[in-house]
Design an enzyme around this catalytic site. Structure first.
Site, PDB file in Angstrom:
ATOM      1  N   LYS A  36      78.286  47.355  45.618  1.00 43.23           N
ATOM      2  CA  LYS A  36      78.722  47.081  47.001  1.00 43.23           C
ATOM      3  C   LYS A  36      79.120  48.381  47.701  1.00 43.23           C
ATOM      4  CE  LYS A  36      78.164  42.685  47.253  1.00 43.23           C
ATOM      5  NZ  LYS A  36      77.171  42.137  48.187  1.00 43.23           N
TER       6      LYS A  36
ATOM      7  N   ASN B 172      69.922  31.442  43.480  1.00 41.63           N
ATOM      8  CA  ASN B 172      71.256  30.828  43.308  1.00 41.63           C
ATOM      9  C   ASN B 172      71.535  29.854  44.453  1.00 41.63           C
ATOM     10  OD1 ASN B 172      73.633  30.500  41.796  1.00 41.63           O
ATOM     11  ND2 ASN B 172      74.759  31.865  43.174  1.00 41.63           N
TER      12      ASN B 172
ATOM     13  N   GLY C 135      89.424  42.974  33.070  1.00 41.79           N
ATOM     14  CA  GLY C 135      89.081  43.535  34.383  1.00 41.79           C
ATOM     15  C   GLY C 135      89.880  42.950  35.537  1.00 41.79           C
TER      16      GLY C 135
ATOM     17  N   TYR D 218      85.045  41.033  52.026  1.00 45.19           N
ATOM     18  CA  TYR D 218      85.614  39.691  51.852  1.00 45.19           C
ATOM     19  C   TYR D 218      86.675  39.709  50.775  1.00 45.19           C
ATOM     20  CZ  TYR D 218      80.813  38.320  53.397  1.00 45.19           C
ATOM     21  OH  TYR D 218      79.607  38.190  54.017  1.00 45.19           O
TER      22      TYR D 218
ATOM     23  N   ILE E 227      78.262  31.284  51.228  1.00 47.77           N
ATOM     24  CA  ILE E 227      78.821  31.802  52.490  1.00 47.77           C
ATOM     25  C   ILE E 227      77.751  31.767  53.578  1.00 47.77           C
ATOM     26  CG2 ILE E 227      80.027  33.740  53.576  1.00 47.77           C
ATOM     27  CD1 ILE E 227      80.793  34.620  50.647  1.00 47.77           C
TER      28      ILE E 227
ATOM     29  N   TYR F 178      79.199  45.551  39.686  1.00 51.35           N
ATOM     30  CA  TYR F 178      79.092  44.777  40.932  1.00 51.35           C
ATOM     31  C   TYR F 178      79.801  45.502  42.081  1.00 51.35           C
ATOM     32  CZ  TYR F 178      80.303  41.225  44.383  1.00 51.35           C
ATOM     33  OH  TYR F 178      80.502  40.554  45.559  1.00 51.35           O
TER      34      TYR F 178
ATOM     35  N   SER G  87      82.870  43.608  49.687  1.00 52.22           N
ATOM     36  CA  SER G  87      83.885  42.880  48.926  1.00 52.22           C
ATOM     37  C   SER G  87      85.154  43.706  48.794  1.00 52.22           C
ATOM     38  CB  SER G  87      83.313  42.591  47.530  1.00 52.22           C
ATOM     39  OG  SER G  87      84.328  42.151  46.677  1.00 52.22           O
TER      40      SER G  87
ATOM     41  N   ARG H 125      95.969  36.191  44.797  1.00 55.21           N
ATOM     42  CA  ARG H 125      94.770  36.544  45.555  1.00 55.21           C
ATOM     43  C   ARG H 125      94.925  36.087  47.004  1.00 55.21           C
ATOM     44  NH1 ARG H 125      94.252  38.788  41.541  1.00 55.21           N
ATOM     45  NH2 ARG H 125      92.452  39.025  40.152  1.00 55.21           N
TER      46      ARG H 125
HETATM   47  P1  NAD Z   1      75.545  32.963  46.730  1.00 55.61           P
HETATM   48  O1  NAD Z   1      74.988  33.336  45.395  1.00 55.61           O
HETATM   49  O2  NAD Z   1      75.914  31.563  46.974  1.00 55.61           O
HETATM   50  O3  NAD Z   1      74.545  33.448  47.887  1.00 55.61           O
HETATM   51  C1  NAD Z   1      73.649  34.522  47.728  1.00 55.61           C
HETATM   52  C2  NAD Z   1      72.284  34.044  48.191  1.00 55.61           C
HETATM   53  O4  NAD Z   1      71.353  35.120  48.062  1.00 55.61           O
HETATM   54  C3  NAD Z   1      71.746  32.893  47.335  1.00 55.61           C
HETATM   55  O5  NAD Z   1      71.258  31.880  48.178  1.00 55.61           O
HETATM   56  C4  NAD Z   1      70.621  33.530  46.515  1.00 55.61           C
HETATM   57  O6  NAD Z   1      69.598  32.598  46.212  1.00 55.61           O
HETATM   58  C5  NAD Z   1      70.173  34.638  47.451  1.00 55.61           C
HETATM   59  N1  NAD Z   1      69.553  35.794  46.794  1.00 55.61           N
HETATM   60  C6  NAD Z   1      70.008  36.475  45.715  1.00 55.61           C
HETATM   61  N2  NAD Z   1      69.170  37.490  45.420  1.00 55.61           N
HETATM   62  C7  NAD Z   1      68.174  37.457  46.350  1.00 55.61           C
HETATM   63  C8  NAD Z   1      67.037  38.264  46.573  1.00 55.61           C
HETATM   64  N3  NAD Z   1      66.727  39.277  45.764  1.00 55.61           N
HETATM   65  N4  NAD Z   1      66.240  37.969  47.631  1.00 55.61           N
HETATM   66  C9  NAD Z   1      66.540  36.916  48.453  1.00 55.61           C
HETATM   67  N5  NAD Z   1      67.600  36.113  48.260  1.00 55.61           N
HETATM   68  C10 NAD Z   1      68.418  36.388  47.232  1.00 55.61           C
HETATM   69  O7  NAD Z   1      76.804  33.928  46.982  1.00 55.61           O
HETATM   70  P2  NAD Z   1      77.891  33.891  48.118  1.00 55.61           P
HETATM   71  O8  NAD Z   1      79.188  33.571  47.508  1.00 55.61           O
HETATM   72  O9  NAD Z   1      77.405  33.111  49.269  1.00 55.61           O
HETATM   73  O10 NAD Z   1      77.923  35.448  48.479  1.00 55.61           O
HETATM   74  C11 NAD Z   1      77.140  36.004  49.521  1.00 55.61           C
HETATM   75  C12 NAD Z   1      77.351  37.501  49.539  1.00 55.61           C
HETATM   76  O11 NAD Z   1      78.752  37.776  49.672  1.00 55.61           O
HETATM   77  C13 NAD Z   1      76.910  38.205  48.257  1.00 55.61           C
HETATM   78  O12 NAD Z   1      76.311  39.449  48.608  1.00 55.61           O
HETATM   79  C14 NAD Z   1      78.202  38.445  47.531  1.00 55.61           C
HETATM   80  O13 NAD Z   1      78.148  39.580  46.697  1.00 55.61           O
HETATM   81  C15 NAD Z   1      79.185  38.661  48.657  1.00 55.61           C
HETATM   82  N6  NAD Z   1      80.578  38.344  48.309  1.00 55.61           N
HETATM   83  C16 NAD Z   1      80.885  37.116  47.798  1.00 55.61           C
HETATM   84  C17 NAD Z   1      82.211  36.840  47.416  1.00 55.61           C
HETATM   85  C18 NAD Z   1      82.588  35.500  46.833  1.00 55.61           C
HETATM   86  O14 NAD Z   1      83.653  35.408  46.221  1.00 55.61           O
HETATM   87  N7  NAD Z   1      81.778  34.445  46.985  1.00 55.61           N
HETATM   88  C19 NAD Z   1      83.213  37.802  47.590  1.00 55.61           C
HETATM   89  C20 NAD Z   1      82.864  39.043  48.113  1.00 55.61           C
HETATM   90  C21 NAD Z   1      81.532  39.300  48.478  1.00 55.61           C
HETATM   91  N1  UFG Z   2      91.389  32.451  37.285  1.00 54.37           N
HETATM   92  C1  UFG Z   2      91.921  31.666  36.267  1.00 54.37           C
HETATM   93  N2  UFG Z   2      91.084  30.782  35.660  1.00 54.37           N
HETATM   94  C2  UFG Z   2      89.765  30.640  35.989  1.00 54.37           C
HETATM   95  C3  UFG Z   2      89.240  31.450  37.027  1.00 54.37           C
HETATM   96  C4  UFG Z   2      90.085  32.354  37.641  1.00 54.37           C
HETATM   97  O1  UFG Z   2      93.101  31.779  35.933  1.00 54.37           O
HETATM   98  O2  UFG Z   2      89.058  29.809  35.370  1.00 54.37           O
HETATM   99  C5  UFG Z   2      92.285  33.386  37.986  1.00 54.37           C
HETATM  100  C6  UFG Z   2      91.887  34.849  37.862  1.00 54.37           C
HETATM  101  O3  UFG Z   2      92.412  35.415  36.688  1.00 54.37           O
HETATM  102  C7  UFG Z   2      92.454  35.426  39.159  1.00 54.37           C
HETATM  103  C8  UFG Z   2      92.315  34.283  40.161  1.00 54.37           C
HETATM  104  O4  UFG Z   2      92.213  33.099  39.382  1.00 54.37           O
HETATM  105  O5  UFG Z   2      93.809  35.713  39.004  1.00 54.37           O
HETATM  106  C9  UFG Z   2      91.083  34.383  41.057  1.00 54.37           C
HETATM  107  O6  UFG Z   2      89.934  34.564  40.251  1.00 54.37           O
HETATM  108  P1  UFG Z   2      88.456  34.392  40.828  1.00 54.37           P
HETATM  109  O7  UFG Z   2      87.519  34.547  39.674  1.00 54.37           O
HETATM  110  O8  UFG Z   2      88.357  33.138  41.604  1.00 54.37           O
HETATM  111  O9  UFG Z   2      88.324  35.575  41.868  1.00 54.37           O
HETATM  112  P2  UFG Z   2      88.431  37.161  41.673  1.00 54.37           P
HETATM  113  O10 UFG Z   2      89.590  37.627  42.494  1.00 54.37           O
HETATM  114  O11 UFG Z   2      88.424  37.542  40.252  1.00 54.37           O
HETATM  115  O12 UFG Z   2      87.051  37.682  42.325  1.00 54.37           O
HETATM  116  C10 UFG Z   2      86.490  37.134  43.522  1.00 54.37           C
HETATM  117  C11 UFG Z   2      84.966  37.214  43.449  1.00 54.37           C
HETATM  118  C12 UFG Z   2      84.506  38.648  43.485  1.00 54.37           C
HETATM  119  C13 UFG Z   2      85.063  39.319  44.712  1.00 54.37           C
HETATM  120  C14 UFG Z   2      86.575  39.198  44.738  1.00 54.37           C
HETATM  121  C15 UFG Z   2      87.078  39.762  46.044  1.00 54.37           C
HETATM  122  O13 UFG Z   2      84.512  36.611  42.246  1.00 54.37           O
HETATM  123  O14 UFG Z   2      83.095  38.673  43.578  1.00 54.37           O
HETATM  124  O15 UFG Z   2      86.958  37.828  44.656  1.00 54.37           O
HETATM  125  O16 UFG Z   2      88.446  39.673  46.132  1.00 54.37           O
HETATM  126  F1  UFG Z   2      84.725  40.616  44.705  1.00 54.37           F
END
Ligand code: NAD
Ligand code: UFG
Length: 337
Positions: A152, A35, A293, A176, A12, A148, A124, A230
């Protein structure tokens, strides 16, 4: 504005950097690359002429943060850095609290030291837990069901207390929903380092031939087709919500939570069908038991973000799946391609 972006090399964060630079913000990234790939910033620099400086560093490293703050003097921080795997968070709770919670405390201390008063935080929808009603609005009770999610919510509470103690501070808490999709250039996208946990990158890896079939986690939910619902949001729309949040933070004080979703929900099978339609690929599926979960359905009421952030989504479901396919097919091995 001068904006420090923690975790800016991640999924993101990388999309947000491009939107920030497109709007003329100066950005400084701090990321420890646990990551992410350094190739991300090479590509971002080739896509934008904006001002971008970067540092390799951990948000828990106060000495490093102080150094970066002294040099860059940010007017605001966008805090993406953190860990996000729900399953792993249950196995390594202290590690998750250390990075997500202690990391934020270090960051706030470094901000206080130089008088930086504004933060936008990656929260989140998972903070809500099992829905008491849908769509969730921001007043919905919070009751996260994982380490997790609790990490948050703890950070949201810390940021709320931080703003309560100093009346010129602002914390924008962006909750998000499910970010998917990739940048229109096909150069920037989601690059999971391991077997994807999330639906969309898994489907993309099936389409490219890296995985045999998508496992559908449960088809016996109380939803129209039995699979989980979702609120998927295009990552570029989500990135733009951060730009809008900075505009809001410039005028408002205090802590405020915003849902960042589209207000629409799709099932697992809807996502498979949309991906097949836009990619022309067949996605074999097999049904397995529900994932521990998981809940049946999540959906955002994003009215507050529309009115107060002046932000709305502009991309539809086909944009989400087609951009994912352009990214995945052009970069079969992600940033190693
Ligand atoms: P991502 O893992 O791609 O990005 C996180 C970044 O933070 C990475 O580049 C990683 O290298 C860096 N990082 C991790 N720990 C660190 C540390 N201690 N110091 C410095 N850098 C560090 O994840 P993303 O999907 O881009 O998510 C970004 C943020 O949004 C996260 O906080 C995540 O929890 C939150 N979020 C993501 C989702 C999703 O589905 N992707 C949903 C809700 C919230
Ligand atoms: N799913 C499958 N097969 C897979 C992966 C997912 O059927 O291989 C299903 C899940 O059961 C769910 C849907 O697809 O019904 C979405 O699953 P995701 O794992 O893509 O997403 P989640 O909703 O479980 O969680 C994501 C992020 C969390 C964040 C949340 C916020 O992983 O970090 O969205 O809504 F908090």
């Amino acid at each position: 504005m001068r904006v420090l972006v923690t975790g800016g090399a991640g999924y993101i964060g990388s999309h947000t950097l491009l939107e920030l630079m497109a709007q003329g913000h100066e950005v400084c990234v701090v990321d420890n690359y646990c990551n992410a790939s350094p190739e991300v910033l090479v590509r971002i620099r080739s896509l934008s002429n904006g001002t971008l400086v970067d540092h390799i560093g951990d948000v828990r490293d106060s000495v490093k943060l102080d150094d970066i703050m002294d040099g860059f003097q940010p007017e605001a921080v966008i805090h993406f850095a953190g860990l996000k795997a729900v399953g792993e968070s249950q196995e390594r709770p202290l590690h998750y609290y250390d990075i997500n919670v202690s990391g934020t405390l270090c960051l706030l201390r470094a901000m206080d030291r130089i008088g930086c008063r504004k933060i936008v935080f990656s929260s989140s929808a998972t903070v809500y837990g099992v829905p008491k009603y849908l769509p969730y609005d921001e007043a919905h009770p919070t009751n996260p069901t994982s380490v997790y999610g609790r990490s948050k919510l703890m950070v949201e509470q810390i940021l709320t207390d931080w703003t309560a103690a100093q009346d010129d501070t602002t914390a924008v808490l962006l909750r998000y929903f499910n970010p998917v999709g990739a940048h229109a250039s096909g150069q920037i996208g989601e690059d999971p380092s391991d077997i994807p946990n999330n639906l969309m990158p898994y489907i993309a890896q099936v389409a490219i031939g890296k995985r045999d079939a998508l496992t559908v986690f449960g088809d016996d939910y109380d939803t129209a087709d039995g699979t989980g619902l979702r609120d998927y949001i295009h990552v570029v729309d989500l990135a733009r919500a951060h730009v809008a949040a900075l505009g809001y933070a410039d005028k408002a004080t205090g802590a405020r939570a915003f849902n960042v979703g589209t207000g629409q929900s799709y099932s697992v099978l809807d996502m498979v069908a949309a991906f097949e339609r836009t990619s022309g690929k067949t996605i074999p599926t097999k049904v397995a038991a529900r994932r521990d979960g998981d809940i049946a359905a999540m959906q955002a009421d994003a009215t507050r973000a529309k009115h107060e952030l002046k932000w709305v989504t502009e991309h539809n479901l086909d944009d989400m799946t087609s951009s994912t396919w352009v990214w995945q097919s052009g970069n079969p091995n992600g940033y190693k391609s």
